[in-house]
Design an enzyme around this catalytic site. Structure first.
Site, short mmCIF file in Angstrom:
data_model
loop_
_atom_site.label_atom_id
_atom_site.label_comp_id
_atom_site.label_asym_id
_atom_site.label_seq_id
_atom_site.Cartn_x
_atom_site.Cartn_y
_atom_site.Cartn_z
N SER A 72 0.84 -1.19 0.00
CA SER A 72 0.00 0.00 0.00
C SER A 72 0.88 1.26 0.00
O SER A 72 1.82 1.35 -0.80
CB SER A 72 -0.94 -0.05 1.20
N ARG A 109 -12.38 6.32 9.32
CA ARG A 109 -11.99 4.93 9.15
C ARG A 109 -13.02 4.16 8.34
O ARG A 109 -12.66 3.33 7.49
CB ARG A 109 -11.83 4.27 10.53
N ASP A 141 -8.33 -5.83 -5.92
CA ASP A 141 -7.99 -4.60 -5.20
C ASP A 141 -8.76 -3.41 -5.78
O ASP A 141 -8.66 -3.12 -6.98
CB ASP A 141 -6.48 -4.35 -5.32
N HIS A 197 -7.76 -5.45 -1.30
CA HIS A 197 -6.46 -4.84 -1.00
C HIS A 197 -5.78 -5.49 0.20
O HIS A 197 -4.56 -5.71 0.21
CB HIS A 197 -6.68 -3.35 -0.74
N ASP A 198 -6.55 -5.82 1.21
CA ASP A 198 -5.98 -6.37 2.44
C ASP A 198 -5.47 -7.80 2.29
O ASP A 198 -4.97 -8.37 3.27
CB ASP A 198 -7.00 -6.32 3.58
#
Length: 395
Positions: free
Chosen positions: A164, A233, A327, A360-361
């Site tokens: 990232s 968040r 992603d 993405h994670d």
């Protein structure tokens, strides 16, 4: 996969003074900088087996093992972060193999886990920096971390690895210190902040600023802007996890906030925001947003009067570029752009697309998808005869 690291301890390195401050790329100065860091494995005599690991947006220097008693982050060191964020990736026989390499991970400049940041005490005033803390860049963090490498006696890194925004910092290392790194491994990253990144970050910035408790960043003596930070968040989280994975995680969630939260997916997102405010600082989060927004290697090359390809052609790195097909934070097209620029610059690279449903994670959650590629590239390029093999402890 080999065994894990076990218990670890955070170390600190401090540099700078009022007469010799750390000058940020903005021109602002920090009279003193402390970096919180951890080392996994043992450095060779020349430090040539070092791998510098950059954490992602809200990670920390604690990448592997167990660290339950760390006091550098005060009450932000919650149960959620006691186990290293890349614990399944680092250790003997793992993706970053500590039988061969020493992995160094330090907290970003401007963060809130022990490295100097907005919540730190300004030695010139005796009070937290708060909003007076500089708008630090990714390059500022890279320069600070190389001061740590100098302190540890590491002249040339075997590799630099990060995901990232941490992957962006890897690319900054490649163009800023081309003679000091052999292997560059950006994971799910890109050459510049995209329009989508800037918009998402801007939404999060405004969520924090619009919280009355933010008070322009002067909140350390009063209520924290928890509502704004939690909303920020939630805004960001929707790009970190694929929608399908998010839906699976939300199953069985029970809404706990009445009319505001009615559905399982809403409860899941609410929970992400509420647990985040317990472990992070709003002023530090703003600095991470700004560092991300400002990252642009094309603009950096233009300021130097050269092209990006000229800048990338410096040094003789090998690159291992990772994409994640699901992603939606750093779309695979961003790694395609990187691969095209590396090819045009004549650099040696491999580009791997990881197939995952987690978005993405995936680079945090699925070590088995990355381990074969990391082990093959990092270890096949490792020539033990090229370095002094006697071990020493990192200071």
């Amino acid at each position: 996969m080999g065994k894990g690291i076990g218990p670890v301890e955070t170390r600190f390195f401090t540099f700078g003074s009022e007469s010799n401050p750390f000058v940020c790329e903005s021109g602002e100065e920090l009279p003193e900088v402390t970096l919180a860091y951890e080392v996994y494995g043992e450095l060779d005599e020349n430090g040539d087996n070092a791998i510098l690991l950059f954490h992602a947006l809200t990670g920390s220097h604690h990448a592997a093992g167990e660290n339950r008693d760390y006091t550098g982050a005060e009450d932000r060191w919650t149960d959620e972060v006691h186990t290293g964020w890349w614990d399944d990736f680092i250790g003997p026989g793992r993706s970053l193999n500590t039988d061969k390499f020493a992995v160094i991970c330090a907290n970003w400049l401007g963060h809130c886990y022990g490295t100097t940041g907005p919540a730190s005490i300004n030695p010139l005033t005796g009070k937290p920096y708060g909003p007076d803390f500089p708008r630090v860049s990714a390059g500022d963090t890279v320069r600070a971390h190389f001061r740590l490498l100098d302190h540890l006696g590491v002249k040339t890194l075997h590799a630099v690895v990060g995901g990232s925004v941490g992957g962006m910092m890897c690319l900054d290392v490649a163009v800023r210190y081309p003679a000091r790194v052999r292997f560059v491994v950006p994971i799910a990253a890109g050459l510049r902040a995209t329009t989508l990144h800037v918009i998402h970050d801007f939404e999060q910035i405004n969520a924090i600023y619009n919280d009355p408790d933010f008070n322009g960043g002067n909140y350390y003596d009063g209520a924290s802007p928890d509502a704004g930070l939690a909303l920020a968040r939630m805004i960001g989280h929707k790009t970190f996890v694929s929608l399908d994975q998010m839906k699976k995680r939300a199953r069985g969630e029970v809404a706990e906030s009445g009319d505001r939260v009615r559905l399982p997916i809403e409860s899941y997102m609410w929970h992400q925001g509420q647990k985040f405010v317990k472990r992070f600082d709003a002023n530090a989060y703003l600095r991470t947003m700004w560092a991300w927004q400002d990252f642009d290697l094309y603009a950096e090359a233009e300021r130097k009067g050269i092209t990006l390809r000229d800048m990338l052609s410096a040094g003789s790195h090998k690159y291992l570029v990772f994409s994640i097909d699901s992603d939606v934070c750093y779309y695979p097209g961003e790694q395609k752009e990187l691969a095209e620029e590396l090819k045009a610059a004549g650099q040696d690279f491999n580009w791997i697309t990881v197939h995952s449903e987690k978005g993405h994670d995936a680079f945090l959650l699925e070590p088995h998808l990355f381990e074969p590629h990391l082990r093959y590239h990092l270890e096949s390029d490792w020539d033990p005869s090229s370095t002094t093999r006697s071990r020493r402890s990192a200071r």
